[in-house]
Design a protein around this motif. Sequence first.
Motif, PDB file in Angstrom:
ATOM      1  N   GLY A 109       0.832  -1.213   0.000  1.00 37.83           N
ATOM      2  CA  GLY A 109       0.000   0.000   0.000  1.00 37.83           C
ATOM      3  C   GLY A 109       0.860   1.252   0.000  1.00 37.83           C
ATOM      4  N   PHE A 110       1.948   1.209   0.765  1.00 38.75           N
ATOM      5  CA  PHE A 110       2.848   2.359   0.824  1.00 38.75           C
ATOM      6  C   PHE A 110       3.505   2.597  -0.543  1.00 38.75           C
ATOM      7  N   ILE A 111       3.917   1.520  -1.188  1.00 42.11           N
ATOM      8  CA  ILE A 111       4.533   1.639  -2.520  1.00 42.11           C
ATOM      9  C   ILE A 111       3.516   2.229  -3.509  1.00 42.11           C
ATOM     10  N   ALA A 112       2.271   1.739  -3.439  1.00 45.72           N
ATOM     11  CA  ALA A 112       1.220   2.253  -4.333  1.00 45.72           C
ATOM     12  C   ALA A 112       1.005   3.749  -4.091  1.00 45.72           C
ATOM     13  N   LEU A 113       1.010   4.146  -2.801  1.00 43.30           N
ATOM     14  CA  LEU A 113       0.845   5.563  -2.462  1.00 43.30           C
ATOM     15  C   LEU A 113       1.987   6.396  -3.060  1.00 43.30           C
ATOM     16  N   CYS A 114       3.206   5.869  -2.941  1.00 44.63           N
ATOM     17  CA  CYS A 114       4.378   6.574  -3.498  1.00 44.63           C
ATOM     18  C   CYS A 114       4.254   6.718  -5.018  1.00 44.63           C
ATOM     19  N   ILE A 115       3.752   5.667  -5.672  1.00 49.41           N
ATOM     20  CA  ILE A 115       3.596   5.720  -7.138  1.00 49.41           C
ATOM     21  C   ILE A 115       2.580   6.796  -7.517  1.00 49.41           C
ATOM     22  N   VAL A 116       1.481   6.834  -6.766  1.00 52.58           N
ATOM     23  CA  VAL A 116       0.442   7.848  -7.043  1.00 52.58           C
ATOM     24  C   VAL A 116       1.008   9.255  -6.825  1.00 52.58           C
ATOM     25  N   LEU A 117       1.682   9.458  -5.686  1.00 48.05           N
ATOM     26  CA  LEU A 117       2.251  10.789  -5.401  1.00 48.05           C
ATOM     27  C   LEU A 117       3.307  11.168  -6.440  1.00 48.05           C
ATOM     28  N   ASN A 118       4.150  10.199  -6.783  1.00 52.12           N
ATOM     29  CA  ASN A 118       5.190  10.438  -7.791  1.00 52.12           C
ATOM     30  C   ASN A 118       4.570  10.869  -9.120  1.00 52.12           C
ATOM     31  N   THR A 119       3.497  10.185  -9.510  1.00 53.45           N
ATOM     32  CA  THR A 119       2.806  10.521 -10.769  1.00 53.45           C
ATOM     33  C   THR A 119       2.232  11.936 -10.687  1.00 53.45           C
ATOM     34  N   ILE A 120       1.648  12.273  -9.529  1.00 54.88           N
ATOM     35  CA  ILE A 120       1.073  13.621  -9.360  1.00 54.88           C
ATOM     36  C   ILE A 120       2.182  14.675  -9.437  1.00 54.88           C
ATOM     37  N   PHE A 121       3.309  14.415  -8.760  1.00 52.32           N
ATOM     38  CA  PHE A 121       4.415  15.384  -8.755  1.00 52.32           C
ATOM     39  C   PHE A 121       4.937  15.621 -10.174  1.00 52.32           C
ATOM     40  N   VAL A 122       5.066  14.535 -10.954  1.00 57.21           N
ATOM     41  CA  VAL A 122       5.600  14.692 -12.319  1.00 57.21           C
ATOM     42  C   VAL A 122       4.560  15.367 -13.215  1.00 57.21           C
ATOM     43  N   SER A 123       3.304  14.940 -13.102  1.00 59.37           N
ATOM     44  CA  SER A 123       2.286  15.529 -13.995  1.00 59.37           C
ATOM     45  C   SER A 123       2.036  16.995 -13.648  1.00 59.37           C
ATOM     46  N   HIS A 124       2.367  17.374 -12.407  1.00 58.50           N
ATOM     47  CA  HIS A 124       2.212  18.780 -12.007  1.00 58.50           C
ATOM     48  C   HIS A 124       3.109  19.698 -12.836  1.00 58.50           C
ATOM     49  N   ARG A 125       4.178  19.128 -13.400  1.00 55.22           N
ATOM     50  CA  ARG A 125       5.074  19.940 -14.243  1.00 55.22           C
ATOM     51  C   ARG A 125       4.338  20.484 -15.460  1.00 55.22           C
ATOM     52  N   ARG A 126       3.262  19.800 -15.852  1.00 55.68           N
ATOM     53  CA  ARG A 126       2.495  20.280 -17.010  1.00 55.68           C
ATOM     54  C   ARG A 126       1.836  21.623 -16.727  1.00 55.68           C
ATOM     55  N   SER A 127       1.684  21.956 -15.451  1.00 52.44           N
ATOM     56  CA  SER A 127       1.077  23.245 -15.118  1.00 52.44           C
ATOM     57  C   SER A 127       2.063  24.388 -15.359  1.00 52.44           C
ATOM     58  N   GLY A 128       3.357  24.029 -15.466  1.00 50.90           N
ATOM     59  CA  GLY A 128       4.370  25.058 -15.710  1.00 50.90           C
ATOM     60  C   GLY A 128       4.905  25.673 -14.441  1.00 50.90           C
ATOM     61  N   VAL A 129       4.353  25.269 -13.279  1.00 54.07           N
ATOM     62  CA  VAL A 129       4.834  25.807 -11.998  1.00 54.07           C
ATOM     63  C   VAL A 129       5.996  24.941 -11.542  1.00 54.07           C
ATOM     64  N   GLN A 130       7.149  25.565 -11.290  1.00 55.57           N
ATOM     65  CA  GLN A 130       8.329  24.802 -10.865  1.00 55.57           C
ATOM     66  C   GLN A 130       8.361  24.686  -9.350  1.00 55.57           C
TER      67      GLN A 130
END
Lengths: 254, 242
Positions: free
Chosen positions: A233-254
């Motif tokens: 479950g912890f690994i799955a949570l990390c994968i979800v957060l990691n995906t959110i952090f990377v996809s957040h780059r699409r907003s252009g905010v560094q």
Amino acid sequence: MMRELANLWTGVRAAWRREVFAFFATPLAYVFIAIFLIVLGVFTWDLSRFFDTGAADLGPFFYWHPWLYLLFMPALAMRLWSDETSAGTSELLLALPVSLPGLVIGKLLAAWTVAAAALILTFPWWITANILGPADNAAIALSYFVSLIMAGAYLGVGACISALTRSPVLAFVCGVIIAFLLTAAGWPLVTGAIADVFGTAAGDSIATFSFLTHFETAQRGVLELRGLAFYLGFIALCIVLNTIFVSHRRSGVQ
Amino acid sequence: MLDLESLAKSFRGTAAVSGISFSLGQGEVLGFLGQNGAGKSTTMRMIAGVLEPDAGDARILGHSIISARRDAQKLIGYLPEGAPLYADMTPIGFLRFLADTHGLSGPDRRSAIDRVIADARIASVTHQPISTLSKGYKRRVGLAGAILHDPPVLLLDEPTDGLDPVQKRAVRALIARMAPEKAILISTHTLEEVPAMCSRVIVVDRGMVVADSTPDDLAASQPGGLEQAFIQLASDMSDNSA
């Protein structure tokens, strides 16, 4: 649904191949494995007095796994995403028609592969235990299995932090701090102090979130599904957060 | 093939792109001109799906980059500004990685890689680490990656930056060869290249389209040719905003 799964698999496979190549094309993986084996060997042999006990028990060997992982796994994961940011290749990745969770999982699996290789190369300790006497090989195999799963949880933390910065060093330092907190939360010294101040229930509650607590159960030769579910479950949570952090780059905010 | 509908993007309250709209058809090679910070690269990043627009949309053969991003991205070949690459890989390894991400396998993968190695003229360096390549070769490896899956729409951000005259000519010839089958958007600072490469020119300033013409018509609008027309458009915008 099938199309999404196929896309996910394409991302996982591409990222895994690329990262495993990156690890083994440079001395990084070899140096990591060599230092891990040396440090684990010294700790088990010298600090835990493995041969002094003369017992066919790998307890002193597994005891050090969480404490070494909290340093070594963030080191392995620190450049997974920070390098992409600093080299500008994250722009290349975000323009590709692949599943972002697939890329995240593929990168994590690549680092996990190196960790698994390091763990496999500790097999002489297992052989040694069998030479010393009749070892409980089922319990040792279980400990190895849970240790590998736990390594994935530590790598998940490192990969997540790596997605938040362009500096691998900063990713390593922050990863170690968070990994330390997740480990020490189950350390008797810490749980005892928390129990003294806030009561036993608080100490026990904090300990349930520790990597150490769930690994200790496995070291006793018991496969606790709750512990396994915690790590996965912890690994799955990390994968979800990691995906959110990377996809957040699409907003252009560094 | 490519339709931009009022594309807009701001960073920390500052507008980088303010409602850019245009369409690009098959066979068109569009020179996307503007000063530094005019919004060219931001526009290209939004079309490529790297940045999410605040407003508007970009459609690639009808696929929205917002609601059907992956389908749209499959139809785009993108060479980002500075052609970022994995320094630890070889060009062949890099192209194999990209082929994996596009789901190419077997004979299709081999023929696609062989084709772009020949088109980008990188056969002599395919097994050399990218970190050891010259800037010109790196850019050509990036270009090879952009055209690997034979996309109908190409976005090339400064494709000839850092190339020597011989390499520039080779890239121009490659673009001319691909042009009839594709819609190509090229961002460039090198104005003298525009008539040689482009059939159409759009000039952007402060995130807005200030001219949309052919290179010949734009050059004819000022006695000093294309460069003078470009400077005039930029200074007109400065005067208007002052």
